[in-house]
Design a protein around this motif. Structure first.
Motif, short mmCIF file in Angstrom:
data_model
loop_
_atom_site.label_atom_id
_atom_site.label_comp_id
_atom_site.label_asym_id
_atom_site.label_seq_id
_atom_site.Cartn_x
_atom_site.Cartn_y
_atom_site.Cartn_z
N ASN A 109 20.53 19.79 22.91
CA ASN A 109 21.93 19.40 22.67
C ASN A 109 22.10 18.79 21.29
OD1 ASN A 109 22.85 20.30 25.14
ND2 ASN A 109 22.66 18.31 26.13
N ALA A 110 21.14 17.97 20.87
CA ALA A 110 21.22 17.34 19.56
C ALA A 110 21.21 18.40 18.45
CB ALA A 110 20.07 16.36 19.37
N LEU A 111 20.40 19.44 18.60
CA LEU A 111 20.36 20.50 17.60
C LEU A 111 21.68 21.25 17.53
CD1 LEU A 111 16.80 22.06 18.03
CD2 LEU A 111 17.71 20.83 16.06
N VAL A 112 22.28 21.49 18.68
CA VAL A 112 23.58 22.18 18.71
C VAL A 112 24.62 21.35 17.98
CG1 VAL A 112 25.47 22.90 20.22
CG2 VAL A 112 23.13 23.50 20.80
N TYR A 113 24.67 20.05 18.26
CA TYR A 113 25.67 19.19 17.66
C TYR A 113 25.41 18.94 16.18
CZ TYR A 113 27.20 18.32 22.43
OH TYR A 113 27.65 18.46 23.70
N GLU A 114 24.15 18.99 15.79
CA GLU A 114 23.81 18.76 14.39
C GLU A 114 24.37 19.87 13.50
OE1 GLU A 114 19.65 19.03 12.16
OE2 GLU A 114 19.75 17.33 13.54
N ASN A 115 24.45 21.08 14.03
CA ASN A 115 24.88 22.23 13.24
C ASN A 115 26.33 22.63 13.50
OD1 ASN A 115 22.33 22.55 12.04
ND2 ASN A 115 21.58 23.52 13.90
N ILE A 116 27.08 21.79 14.15
CA ILE A 116 28.47 22.13 14.49
C ILE A 116 29.31 22.24 13.22
CG2 ILE A 116 29.31 19.79 14.82
CD1 ILE A 116 30.71 21.08 17.38
N GLN A 117 30.23 23.17 13.22
CA GLN A 117 31.13 23.37 12.09
C GLN A 117 32.49 22.76 12.43
OE1 GLN A 117 30.24 24.85 9.10
NE2 GLN A 117 28.21 24.68 10.00
N TYR A 118 32.92 21.83 11.62
CA TYR A 118 34.22 21.19 11.81
C TYR A 118 35.26 21.90 10.94
CZ TYR A 118 31.77 17.32 14.06
OH TYR A 118 31.01 16.56 14.91
N ALA A 119 36.46 22.08 11.47
CA ALA A 119 37.54 22.71 10.71
C ALA A 119 38.18 21.72 9.75
CB ALA A 119 38.60 23.26 11.67
N PHE A 120 38.04 20.41 10.02
CA PHE A 120 38.64 19.37 9.19
C PHE A 120 37.54 18.46 8.66
CE2 PHE A 120 41.87 20.90 12.00
CZ PHE A 120 43.01 20.94 11.22
N ARG A 121 37.83 17.76 7.59
CA ARG A 121 36.84 16.86 7.00
C ARG A 121 37.40 15.44 6.95
NH1 ARG A 121 39.24 19.67 3.16
NH2 ARG A 121 40.17 18.52 1.44
N LEU A 122 36.52 14.49 6.79
CA LEU A 122 36.94 13.09 6.66
C LEU A 122 37.91 12.94 5.50
CD1 LEU A 122 33.48 11.31 7.15
CD2 LEU A 122 35.40 11.33 8.76
N GLY A 123 39.00 12.23 5.74
CA GLY A 123 39.98 11.99 4.70
C GLY A 123 41.05 13.06 4.57
N GLN A 124 40.87 14.16 5.26
CA GLN A 124 41.84 15.25 5.16
C GLN A 124 43.10 14.90 5.94
OE1 GLN A 124 40.32 19.05 6.41
NE2 GLN A 124 42.16 20.14 5.78
N LYS A 125 44.23 15.23 5.35
CA LYS A 125 45.51 15.04 6.04
C LYS A 125 45.74 16.21 6.99
CE LYS A 125 48.02 12.33 2.62
NZ LYS A 125 49.13 12.36 1.66
N GLY A 126 46.45 15.93 8.06
CA GLY A 126 46.79 16.97 9.01
C GLY A 126 48.02 16.57 9.79
#
Length: 175
Positions: free
Chosen positions: A41-58
């Motif tokens: 599970n840790a490996l799966v979560y380590e490589n997850i792709q986020y659509a948004f980044r820290l600081g991004q407005k939405g």
């Protein structure tokens, strides 16, 4: 923990207490399986792709408030009772996709400071958004605004989520 159980198993075999040895063997097998599952599970979560980044407005698709991403989870991490009240299971992707902690603009909703939003309910702006955004936590979590109107997260925030610094180069208006 497993090492201690192995020592106890060896002692049980030495004194010929096979019933205890069988219990310890089963417990060791269970612990090893849980450890293997947690590592996977840790490996799966380590490589997850986020659509948004820290600081991004939405903007929230349903409630239409604007916000700034200040945290992220690879899957929904709220309690089952909160999941039920928020109808998380009715989402297209359920609880098994990224969720974000979002600072909500105090001018839009002064009673809602931080929201926990599923990725499928967030919309990114079409272009640079240097419009006004106010929140009491901005100065604690971000250095300031970049050329696109997003916020630059402080080092501690980037390290907490293991995210790189993303900064848009200044726009040359003379060109």
């Amino acid at each position: 923990m497993i090492r201690l159980r192995w020592v106890n198993l060896q002692k049980a075999v030495e004194v010929e207490n096979y019933a205890l040895a069988a219990e310890l063997r089963d417990e060791i097998n269970k612990l090893e399986a849980e450890s293997l599952e947690a590592s996977a599970n840790a490996l799966v979560y380590e490589n997850i792709q986020y659509a948004f980044r820290l600081g991004q407005k939405g903007r929230h698709k349903v409630f239409v408030y604007s916000g700034v991403i200040c945290g992220m989870d690879p899957v929904c991490c709220i309690s089952s009772s909160l999941r039920e009240s928020a109808c998380i299971d009715k989402l297209t992707r359920g609880s098994n996709h990224p969720f974000y902690q979002v600072l909500v603009d105090v001018h839009v909703d002064p009673d809602l400071l931080v929201a926990y939003v599923p990725e499928e309910n967030l919309l990114a702006p079409d272009g640079p958004n240097k419009g006004r955004f106010d929140h009491p936590y901005l100065s604690f979590l971000f250095y300031g605004m970049d050329a696109a109107g997003d916020f630059i997260p402080i080092k501690q925030l980037r390290e907490k989520y293991n995210r790189p610094r993303h900064e848009v180069p200044p726009i040359d208006e003379d060109a």
